[in-house]
Each structure stands twice: as structure tokens, then as C-alpha cells.
Design a protein around this motif. Structure first.
Motif, PDB file in Angstrom:
ATOM      1  N   ALA A 220      54.017  59.310  31.019  1.00 48.52           N
ATOM      2  CA  ALA A 220      53.113  59.987  31.692  1.00 48.52           C
ATOM      3  C   ALA A 220      51.984  59.187  31.901  1.00 48.52           C
ATOM      4  O   ALA A 220      51.163  59.119  32.825  1.00 48.52           O
ATOM      5  N   THR A 221      51.538  58.506  30.922  1.00 47.69           N
ATOM      6  CA  THR A 221      50.419  57.448  30.683  1.00 47.69           C
ATOM      7  C   THR A 221      50.465  56.603  31.793  1.00 47.69           C
ATOM      8  O   THR A 221      49.726  56.128  32.642  1.00 47.69           O
ATOM      9  N   PHE A 222      51.621  55.779  31.908  1.00 43.87           N
ATOM     10  CA  PHE A 222      52.054  54.713  32.716  1.00 43.87           C
ATOM     11  C   PHE A 222      52.219  55.168  34.287  1.00 43.87           C
ATOM     12  O   PHE A 222      51.851  54.599  35.099  1.00 43.87           O
ATOM     13  N   THR A 223      52.706  56.719  34.213  1.00 43.39           N
ATOM     14  CA  THR A 223      52.930  57.116  35.572  1.00 43.39           C
ATOM     15  C   THR A 223      51.478  57.626  36.190  1.00 43.39           C
ATOM     16  O   THR A 223      51.294  57.381  37.416  1.00 43.39           O
ATOM     17  N   VAL A 224      50.421  57.958  35.538  1.00 49.05           N
ATOM     18  CA  VAL A 224      49.088  58.199  35.954  1.00 49.05           C
ATOM     19  C   VAL A 224      48.388  56.969  36.132  1.00 49.05           C
ATOM     20  O   VAL A 224      47.650  56.876  37.257  1.00 49.05           O
ATOM     21  N   LEU A 225      48.778  56.043  35.370  1.00 50.50           N
ATOM     22  CA  LEU A 225      47.630  54.873  35.442  1.00 50.50           C
ATOM     23  C   LEU A 225      48.381  53.867  36.682  1.00 50.50           C
ATOM     24  O   LEU A 225      47.443  53.410  37.497  1.00 50.50           O
ATOM     25  N   THR A 226      49.682  53.920  37.424  1.00 49.67           N
ATOM     26  CA  THR A 226      50.168  53.289  38.412  1.00 49.67           C
ATOM     27  C   THR A 226      49.219  53.646  39.734  1.00 49.67           C
ATOM     28  O   THR A 226      48.473  52.529  40.307  1.00 49.67           O
ATOM     29  N   PRO A 227      49.354  54.948  40.125  1.00 50.69           N
ATOM     30  CA  PRO A 227      48.304  55.090  41.293  1.00 50.69           C
ATOM     31  C   PRO A 227      47.048  54.813  41.351  1.00 50.69           C
ATOM     32  O   PRO A 227      46.109  54.400  42.173  1.00 50.69           O
ATOM     33  N   LEU A 228      46.403  54.857  39.847  1.00 51.54           N
ATOM     34  CA  LEU A 228      44.998  54.869  39.626  1.00 51.54           C
ATOM     35  C   LEU A 228      44.730  53.492  39.805  1.00 51.54           C
ATOM     36  O   LEU A 228      43.670  53.033  40.469  1.00 51.54           O
ATOM     37  N   CYS A 229      45.452  52.222  39.386  1.00 53.65           N
ATOM     38  CA  CYS A 229      45.226  51.011  39.478  1.00 53.65           C
ATOM     39  C   CYS A 229      45.241  50.617  40.641  1.00 53.65           C
ATOM     40  O   CYS A 229      44.622  49.517  41.258  1.00 53.65           O
ATOM     41  N   ILE A 230      46.206  51.051  41.744  1.00 55.06           N
ATOM     42  CA  ILE A 230      46.435  50.647  42.909  1.00 55.06           C
ATOM     43  C   ILE A 230      45.363  51.086  43.664  1.00 55.06           C
ATOM     44  O   ILE A 230      44.780  50.368  44.622  1.00 55.06           O
ATOM     45  N   LEU A 231      44.731  52.369  43.578  1.00 53.50           N
ATOM     46  CA  LEU A 231      43.526  52.938  44.126  1.00 53.50           C
ATOM     47  C   LEU A 231      42.401  51.877  43.731  1.00 53.50           C
ATOM     48  O   LEU A 231      41.393  51.524  44.586  1.00 53.50           O
ATOM     49  N   ALA A 232      42.243  51.484  42.619  1.00 51.27           N
ATOM     50  CA  ALA A 232      41.248  50.729  42.009  1.00 51.27           C
ATOM     51  C   ALA A 232      41.083  49.303  42.801  1.00 51.27           C
ATOM     52  O   ALA A 232      40.044  48.854  42.844  1.00 51.27           O
ATOM     53  N   LEU A 233      42.087  48.949  43.232  1.00 51.28           N
ATOM     54  CA  LEU A 233      42.161  47.616  43.870  1.00 51.28           C
ATOM     55  C   LEU A 233      41.420  47.689  45.250  1.00 51.28           C
ATOM     56  O   LEU A 233      41.435  46.717  46.133  1.00 51.28           O
ATOM     57  N   THR A 234      41.450  49.097  45.813  1.00 47.26           N
ATOM     58  CA  THR A 234      41.095  49.299  46.965  1.00 47.26           C
ATOM     59  C   THR A 234      39.525  49.688  47.255  1.00 47.26           C
ATOM     60  O   THR A 234      39.153  49.897  48.394  1.00 47.26           O
ATOM     61  N   PHE A 235      38.976  49.593  46.222  1.00 49.00           N
ATOM     62  CA  PHE A 235      37.536  50.355  46.315  1.00 49.00           C
ATOM     63  C   PHE A 235      36.405  49.451  46.649  1.00 49.00           C
ATOM     64  O   PHE A 235      35.153  49.821  46.979  1.00 49.00           O
ATOM     65  N   SER A 236      36.709  48.117  46.768  1.00 45.86           N
ATOM     66  CA  SER A 236      35.718  47.238  47.215  1.00 45.86           C
ATOM     67  C   SER A 236      35.786  46.729  48.722  1.00 45.86           C
ATOM     68  O   SER A 236      36.611  47.774  49.448  1.00 45.86           O
ATOM     69  N   SER A 237      35.063  45.975  49.439  1.00 45.42           N
ATOM     70  CA  SER A 237      35.126  45.770  50.523  1.00 45.42           C
ATOM     71  C   SER A 237      36.595  45.361  51.153  1.00 45.42           C
ATOM     72  O   SER A 237      37.226  44.790  50.240  1.00 45.42           O
ATOM     73  N   PRO A 238      37.109  45.337  52.234  1.00 45.99           N
ATOM     74  CA  PRO A 238      38.505  45.193  52.816  1.00 45.99           C
ATOM     75  C   PRO A 238      38.553  43.585  52.555  1.00 45.99           C
ATOM     76  O   PRO A 238      39.629  42.859  52.900  1.00 45.99           O
ATOM     77  N   TYR A 239      37.306  42.772  52.467  1.00 46.72           N
ATOM     78  CA  TYR A 239      37.233  41.328  52.412  1.00 46.72           C
ATOM     79  C   TYR A 239      37.254  40.956  51.333  1.00 46.72           C
ATOM     80  O   TYR A 239      37.007  39.588  51.026  1.00 46.72           O
ATOM     81  N   GLN A 240      37.316  41.846  50.194  1.00 43.20           N
ATOM     82  CA  GLN A 240      37.133  41.328  48.685  1.00 43.20           C
ATOM     83  C   GLN A 240      38.248  41.662  47.777  1.00 43.20           C
ATOM     84  O   GLN A 240      39.220  42.649  48.373  1.00 43.20           O
ATOM     85  N   GLY A 241      38.374  40.917  46.842  1.00 47.68           N
ATOM     86  CA  GLY A 241      39.504  41.268  45.969  1.00 47.68           C
ATOM     87  C   GLY A 241      40.799  40.768  46.150  1.00 47.68           C
ATOM     88  O   GLY A 241      41.060  40.098  47.053  1.00 47.68           O
ATOM     89  N   LEU A 242      41.882  41.282  45.250  1.00 48.47           N
ATOM     90  CA  LEU A 242      43.306  40.786  45.298  1.00 48.47           C
ATOM     91  C   LEU A 242      43.819  41.380  46.645  1.00 48.47           C
ATOM     92  O   LEU A 242      44.516  40.580  47.044  1.00 48.47           O
ATOM     93  N   ILE A 243      43.367  42.441  46.841  1.00 52.01           N
ATOM     94  CA  ILE A 243      44.042  43.057  48.266  1.00 52.01           C
ATOM     95  C   ILE A 243      42.813  42.842  49.339  1.00 52.01           C
ATOM     96  O   ILE A 243      42.095  43.678  49.268  1.00 52.01           O
ATOM     97  N   SER A 244      42.874  41.971  49.927  1.00 50.33           N
ATOM     98  CA  SER A 244      41.934  41.812  51.057  1.00 50.33           C
ATOM     99  C   SER A 244      42.578  41.252  52.600  1.00 50.33           C
ATOM    100  O   SER A 244      43.812  40.868  52.522  1.00 50.33           O
ATOM    101  N   ILE A 245      41.803  41.567  53.583  1.00 54.37           N
ATOM    102  CA  ILE A 245      42.276  41.298  54.933  1.00 54.37           C
ATOM    103  C   ILE A 245      42.234  39.681  54.964  1.00 54.37           C
ATOM    104  O   ILE A 245      41.449  39.022  54.734  1.00 54.37           O
ATOM    105  N   SER A 246      43.294  39.196  55.587  1.00 52.78           N
ATOM    106  CA  SER A 246      43.442  37.720  56.079  1.00 52.78           C
ATOM    107  C   SER A 246      42.749  37.479  57.406  1.00 52.78           C
ATOM    108  O   SER A 246      42.602  38.291  58.208  1.00 52.78           O
ATOM    109  N   HIS A 247      42.266  36.438  57.824  1.00 56.39           N
ATOM    110  CA  HIS A 247      41.647  35.812  58.745  1.00 56.39           C
ATOM    111  C   HIS A 247      42.521  35.190  59.418  1.00 56.39           C
ATOM    112  O   HIS A 247      42.189  34.161  60.353  1.00 56.39           O
ATOM    113  N   ALA A 248      43.813  35.274  59.250  1.00 59.86           N
ATOM    114  CA  ALA A 248      44.967  34.501  59.900  1.00 59.86           C
ATOM    115  C   ALA A 248      44.868  34.494  61.560  1.00 59.86           C
ATOM    116  O   ALA A 248      45.047  33.555  62.333  1.00 59.86           O
TER     117      ALA A 248
END
Length: 255
Positions: A220-248
Motif C-alpha cells: 500500500a505504501t509504494f502504491t500510494v507513493l507512485t502517483p504522488l512521486c509522479i505528481l511531484a515531478l510536475t509541480f514546477s514549471s514545464p521548463y524545469q525539472g526531470l520532466i521538462s518540455i524540449s525546445h527541439a
């Protein structure tokens, strides 16, 4: 939201992992310990379907929150594609229309694109704002577009050039506007609270089976953490962080 307390997404994820794993451990110890188990046994009888209520609410809240956040990324991505495509059309017109070939329009458009990549992308990632240097390049390009349009304003090519400029301007404003967005803390606190309820309900269901409780709590702990961690990756600007938009899309223009 996380910028109030955490500098990076990784620090937020680390805090989430430590917090929920620690909380899960505490709950498991309380439910297994002989001192507290006797007090909790009076509540034994909570059936498994009870688990579905907090679990379903947690899932729905996570899905709604993720949809809201990812919509921001989608809008910013579309703005980048629209801007790059419109600039490409401007360059194409500047290189193909006879009375525009003598202008500096194509060169100024490419300089603007280069400034987006080299200057503005850095400020979007660090300051969540546009670059003054790129603003100047955009102003120069805009001036060249209107000069080209005014040469023969009644031509279909001039009207097409003007429409492309309006598309560029709209896309640019959208791209900059979505460099920062706020996620209301209450929505984040709600999903954290529901995650805690999921752990507590799992513990109650397995109250009489310590070994099963430990396994269930871990899952249950890891199940709960999975969506929380994914959401945490998107809380900054779309141009910041591990999940960021490319200027390709811009790179394709100046190749």
C-alpha cells in the motif's frame, strides 16, 4: 506549490518517501505491538470493502490533480509547436515571395529562434519568465514583418504573413504564461490526507494477521507513493525539472 518548502522535485520526492515509509512503519508497529494491539483489537471487524472508500477517493483525487497539471504541460507544448510552425512559415514566405526577399525578415526570424534556444530557455527554467534579450529579438522580427507587409499590403502573401505573426504572438504569450502555474496547496494536502487514510484502513483490515499486515502495508505504501512521486515531478514549471518540455521544434528551424 513545492517551491514554498522544497527547491527541487527530487527533494519533494525524497520527503514524500521518507514521510510515507516512516508513517507506514509507525502504523505497522502500533498495530503489531502487544501494548497497543490490545487497545486496537476492540475495533477488529472492519471488513475489506471498507478499504475501497479511501482507495477510490485517493485514486480519483490523484487522477483529477494529474489531469489539471498535465493540461498545463499540453498547452505549453502546443504553444511551442504553433510558434515554431508559424515562424517556419514566415521564413518560407520571406525566402519565396519576390518582394520580401530583399528584406531582413528571414535573418531576423532565425536570430529570434536562436535567442529562444540560447537565452530565453534558460530564463524560463530559472526565473520562470521571458528573456529581455529575446524580447528585443522578437521586436526586431515584428518590425521586419510589418515592413514586409507594408510593401504591398493588399497581396495575399502579405495577409498570410500578418496572420502568421499573430499566431506567433499568441503562441509566444501562451508559452511564457505557462512558464509558471500555481497548484493550490489544499488540493495537495487533500491527496496526502487520503493517502494516509489508505494506510490506516489497510492496517485495520489486517489487524489480526501481523505478517499479512506487514506485506499489505508495504504494498500500500509504494502504491500510494507512485502517483504522488509522479505528481511531484510536475509541480514546477514545464521548463524545469526531470520532466521538462524540449525546445527541439525550434532546433529544426535553424539546422
Amino acid at each position: 506549490m513545492q517551491n514554498l518548502f522544497f527547491k527541487t522535485e527530487l527533494s519533494l520526492i525524497l520527503a514524500l518517501c521518507i514521510g510515507f515509509i516512516g508513517l507506514s512503519t509507525i502504523i505497522a508497529v502500533l498495530f503489531v505491538s502487544p501494548k497497543t494491539k490490545s487497545l486496537l483489537e476492540r475495533y477488529e471487524g472492519v471488513v475489506a470493502p471498507f478499504f475501497s472508500l479511501p482507495a477510490v477517493l485517493f485514486s480519483l483525487t490523484a487522477a483529477l490533480l494529474a489531469t489539471s497539471v498535465w493540461d498545463n504541460y499540453s498547452v505549453a507544448t502546443r504553444a511551442i509547436k504553433n510558434e515554431s510552425q508559424s515562424i517556419l512559415s514566415v521564413i518560407s514566405l520571406a525566402n519565396s515571395v519576390p518582394y520580401i526577399k530583399g528584406t531582413n525578415l528571414s535573418a531576423s526570424a532565425k536570430i529570434y529562434i536562436k535567442s529562444i534556444i540560447e537565452d530565453e530557455w534558460k530564463t524560463l527554467a530559472s526565473d520562470r519568465s521571458g528573456s529581455p534579450i529575446t524580447d528585443e529579438k522578437f521586436t526586431v522580427m515584428r518590425s521586419e514583418i510589418f515592413k514586409a507587409v507594408n510593401i504591398q499590403p493588399d497581396k495575399a502573401e502579405s495577409k498570410a504573413l500578418l496572420n502568421e505573426f499573430y499566431a506567433i504572438n499568441t503562441a509566444r504569450e501562451t508559452r511564457q504564461a505557462y512558464a509558471s502555474f500555481d497548484l493550490h496547496p489544499i488540493r495537495w494536502y487533500a491527496i496526502l490526507f487520503l493517502g494516509i487514510l489508505v494506510l490506516i484502513s489497510v492496517a485495520f483490515i489486517h489487524l489480526s494477521k501481523p505478517k499479512a499486515l506487514m506485506v499489505a502495508m508495504s504494498i500500500a505504501t509504494f502504491t500510494v507513493l507512485t502517483p504522488l512521486c509522479i505528481l511531484a515531478l510536475t509541480f514546477s514549471s514545464p521548463y524545469q525539472g526531470l520532466i521538462s518540455i524540449s525546445h527541439a521544434p525550434y532546433l529544426q528551424i535553424i539546422k
